[in-house]
Design a protein around this motif. Structure first.
Motif, PDB file in Angstrom:
ATOM      1  N   THR A 196       0.646  -1.325   0.335  1.00 36.43           N
ATOM      2  CA  THR A 196      -0.324   0.071  -0.092  1.00 36.43           C
ATOM      3  C   THR A 196       0.554   1.523  -0.157  1.00 36.43           C
ATOM      4  OG1 THR A 196       0.183   0.275   2.851  1.00 36.43           O
ATOM      5  CG2 THR A 196      -1.759  -1.282   1.832  1.00 36.43           C
ATOM      6  N   PRO A 197       0.620   2.535  -0.289  1.00 33.26           N
ATOM      7  CA  PRO A 197       0.742   3.673  -0.778  1.00 33.26           C
ATOM      8  C   PRO A 197       1.546   3.776   1.104  1.00 33.26           C
ATOM      9  CG  PRO A 197      -0.283   3.794  -1.727  1.00 33.26           C
ATOM     10  CD  PRO A 197      -0.804   2.358  -1.676  1.00 33.26           C
ATOM     11  N   ASP A 198       0.627   3.652   2.270  1.00 34.86           N
ATOM     12  CA  ASP A 198       1.679   3.805   3.253  1.00 34.86           C
ATOM     13  C   ASP A 198       2.607   3.467   3.949  1.00 34.86           C
ATOM     14  OD1 ASP A 198      -0.289   6.337   3.654  1.00 34.86           O
ATOM     15  OD2 ASP A 198      -1.595   5.264   4.820  1.00 34.86           O
ATOM     16  N   GLU A 199       2.472   1.512   3.241  1.00 34.76           N
ATOM     17  CA  GLU A 199       3.796   0.739   3.876  1.00 34.76           C
ATOM     18  C   GLU A 199       5.059   1.728   3.028  1.00 34.76           C
ATOM     19  OE1 GLU A 199       1.496  -3.250   3.994  1.00 34.76           O
ATOM     20  OE2 GLU A 199       1.604  -2.729   2.504  1.00 34.76           O
ATOM     21  N   ILE A 200       4.995   1.617   1.601  1.00 37.68           N
ATOM     22  CA  ILE A 200       5.947   2.520   0.996  1.00 37.68           C
ATOM     23  C   ILE A 200       6.988   3.515   2.253  1.00 37.68           C
ATOM     24  CG2 ILE A 200       6.833   3.272  -1.129  1.00 37.68           C
ATOM     25  CD1 ILE A 200       5.018   1.538  -2.735  1.00 37.68           C
ATOM     26  N   LEU A 201       5.247   4.173   2.187  1.00 37.18           N
ATOM     27  CA  LEU A 201       5.729   5.504   3.243  1.00 37.18           C
ATOM     28  C   LEU A 201       6.926   5.413   3.972  1.00 37.18           C
ATOM     29  CD1 LEU A 201       5.918   8.749   3.385  1.00 37.18           C
ATOM     30  CD2 LEU A 201       3.046   8.774   4.483  1.00 37.18           C
ATOM     31  N   GLU A 202       6.350   4.484   5.055  1.00 40.17           N
ATOM     32  CA  GLU A 202       6.634   3.307   6.163  1.00 40.17           C
ATOM     33  C   GLU A 202       8.399   3.135   5.851  1.00 40.17           C
ATOM     34  OE1 GLU A 202       5.843   4.252   9.214  1.00 40.17           O
ATOM     35  OE2 GLU A 202       4.315   5.257   8.480  1.00 40.17           O
ATOM     36  N   GLU A 203       8.644   2.441   4.618  1.00 37.17           N
ATOM     37  CA  GLU A 203       9.782   1.824   4.407  1.00 37.17           C
ATOM     38  C   GLU A 203      11.151   2.821   4.028  1.00 37.17           C
ATOM     39  OE1 GLU A 203      10.973  -0.721   4.522  1.00 37.17           O
ATOM     40  OE2 GLU A 203       8.982  -2.102   4.826  1.00 37.17           O
ATOM     41  N   VAL A 204       9.959   4.001   3.304  1.00 33.43           N
ATOM     42  CA  VAL A 204      11.215   5.381   3.074  1.00 33.43           C
ATOM     43  C   VAL A 204      11.429   6.131   4.737  1.00 33.43           C
ATOM     44  CG1 VAL A 204      10.908   7.663   2.090  1.00 33.43           C
ATOM     45  CG2 VAL A 204      10.471   5.544   0.517  1.00 33.43           C
ATOM     46  N   LYS A 205      10.487   6.017   5.209  1.00 27.25           N
ATOM     47  CA  LYS A 205      10.721   7.213   6.449  1.00 27.25           C
ATOM     48  C   LYS A 205      12.040   5.941   7.681  1.00 27.25           C
ATOM     49  CE  LYS A 205       6.173   9.505   7.393  1.00 27.25           C
ATOM     50  NZ  LYS A 205       5.764   9.052   7.907  1.00 27.25           N
ATOM     51  N   ALA A 206      11.996   4.929   7.814  1.00 31.41           N
ATOM     52  CA  ALA A 206      12.609   3.622   8.079  1.00 31.41           C
ATOM     53  C   ALA A 206      14.187   3.947   7.303  1.00 31.41           C
ATOM     54  CB  ALA A 206      12.303   2.527   7.733  1.00 31.41           C
ATOM     55  N   SER A 207      14.137   4.554   6.419  1.00 27.77           N
ATOM     56  CA  SER A 207      15.238   3.561   5.396  1.00 27.77           C
ATOM     57  C   SER A 207      16.579   5.371   6.533  1.00 27.77           C
ATOM     58  CB  SER A 207      15.341   4.059   4.243  1.00 27.77           C
ATOM     59  OG  SER A 207      14.965   5.959   4.264  1.00 27.77           O
TER      60      SER A 207
END
Ligand code: SF4
Length: 441
Positions: A37-48
């Motif tokens: 989901t877009p939110d899951e992608i956003l979480e990955e980018v934040k975690a990076s």
């Protein structure tokens, strides 16, 4: 040896083309992302922990989370490829040799942000690269990775390439948006920020080429694994374009744990100073960041080794440190004249000022005039103080960061190399025939 995430396949013949890129595992990150989901992608980018690679170093995940999402209003992703900062050419390298890495990063980012129409705004002087990008876009479209209903997900995305007219100021995100809308590239007053009112007054994310390319390995290995590379808040890898008086100019991918000394002298990177000369100074982040003399470049004020990362390069603040900036690493050897060098930069910023704000429009011109006078041996001691005064009056008093970018190199040059300015004043005849560097070493 630094880990390679972006340039790992750059040496492969034909990697510019879809077929070869795909054979190397290209677009598998996009396939993975389109199942998230877009939110899951956003979480990955934040975690990076990825920080914007264009110069400001603002966390990308946080920037994306600011994007407004009003009902029924289209949103846009705009890639800032207006790489005009003197000494910086890493985005050119990425676009020229790995165009599909950028297109794949744009697809993932557009899906996350909900952008059905995304743009690459590229500097006019990179005249041969739009064709490369447009060919890659067509290839991706033919393979079903762009266009309508991508991979059967129902997500549509088109990417357009827009050529700039050659103005440095269009690298500033709001000037870029003005230009993309077909107007003169004048920076806008903020707020509102582009995340709320950007392109055509719609919510817009503007990101640098390298930042968007980095989204591919982030999705590939996960944000948490990406964050383990590097140190502290300098996560992942960073592209550095190295130039000046070094043996091996070029684009290098580093993991931000190496020291500045290693970067300059090791054969893996710059290969040392040309012709065995001594290192005098360096501008580590493109022409806008403060110049640093050799002693402070290799060690911090506390005597610690200085590292090639955001925190260590800035250690000591503007008084002693500098910034990672865009990663344009300009090396100056002992023969270089700091006054002449600073005058060249001042001429550039004066030429590129859009003229909207008085301190920038007038101040850059005056700084150039005074520097020219001093460099020619026609200056007085009080001109050095006047120069200092002018840069102080520009910094922080303008609409966009070009004012600061013009002021900082002058401030740092006077702070660290005042003796060279004074030498020009005291030796008018000598300064007309040779520069300070050659006269002193
Ligand atoms: Fe234009 Fe300079 Fe003002 Fe930026 S700081 S808006 S370039 S005049």
């Amino acid at each position: 040896m630094s880990k390679k995430l972006l340039l790992k396949d750059a040496h492969i013949e034909g990697i510019r083309y879809f077929e070869t890129y795909r054979k190397q595992g290209g677009y598998t990150a996009a396939e993975k992302a389109l199942k998230m989901t877009p939110d899951e992608i956003l979480e990955e980018v934040k975690a990076s922990g990825l920080r914007g690679r264009g110069g400001a170093g603002f966390p990308t995940g946080m920037k994306w989370s600011f994007l407004a999402k009003p009902e029924g209003v289209p949103r846009h992703l705009v890639v800032n490829a207006d790489e005009s900062e003197p000494g910086t050419f890493k985005d050119r390298y990425l676009m020229e040799f790995l165009p599909h890495l950028l297109i794949e990063g744009m697809l993932i980012s557009s899906f996350c942000l909900g952008s059905n129409v995304s743009y690459i705004y590229i500097r006019g002087e990179y005249s041969w690269i739009p064709d490369i990008l447009e060919e890659a876009i067509e290839e991706a479209k033919a393979a079903g990775f762009l266009g309508k209903n991508i991979l059967g997900t129902g997500f549509d995305c088109e990417i357009y390439v827009q050529r700039g007219g050659g103005a440095y100021i269009c690298g500033e995100e709001t000037a870029l948006l003005e230009s993309l809308e077909g107007k003169r590239g004048n920076p806008r007053l903020k707020p509102p920020f582009p995340a709320v009112k950007g392109l055509w007054e719609r919510p817009t994310v503007v990101n640098n080429v390298e930042s968007i390319a980095a989204i591919v390995p982030i999705i590939d290995i996960t944000g948490a694994e990406y964050a383990k590379i590097g140190v502290g808040r300098s996560t992942g890898t960073k592209l550095i374009s190295a130039c000046g008086n070094i043996n091996k100019p070029g684009v290098y991918e580093i993991d931000m744990t190496i020291t500045v000394e290693e970067f300059i002298y090791s054969d893996e990177y710059c290969g040392g100073i040309k012709d065995g000369k001594k290192l005098k100074a360096c501008i580590p982040g493109g022409s806008s960041v403060p110049i640093v003399p050799a002693n402070l470049l290799l060690r911090t004020v506390n005597g610690e080794p200085r590292y090639m990362n955001y925190e260590s390069l800035a250690d000591g603040g503007f008084a002693t440190g500098t910034m990672m900036g865009s990663g344009g690493f300009i090396v100056l050897d002992e023969d270089q004249c700091i006054v002449e060098h600073t005058m060249t930069l001042a001429r550039f910023y004066h030429h590129e000022s859009c003229g909207q704000c008085t301190p920038c429009r007038e101040g850059t011109g005056w700084m150039h005039k005074i520097l020219k006078k001093i460099e020619k041996g026609e200056g007085k001691m009080e001109d050095i103080d006047l120069l200092w005064d002018i840069q102080r009056k520009i910094e922080g008093n303008t609409i966009c960061p070009l004012g600061d970018a013009a002021a900082w190199p002058v401030a740092a040059a006077i702070r660290h190399f005042r003796d060279e300015f004074e030498w020009h004043v005291k030796n008018p005849e000598l300064s007309q025939t040779q520069n300070y560097g050659l006269a002193h070493y």
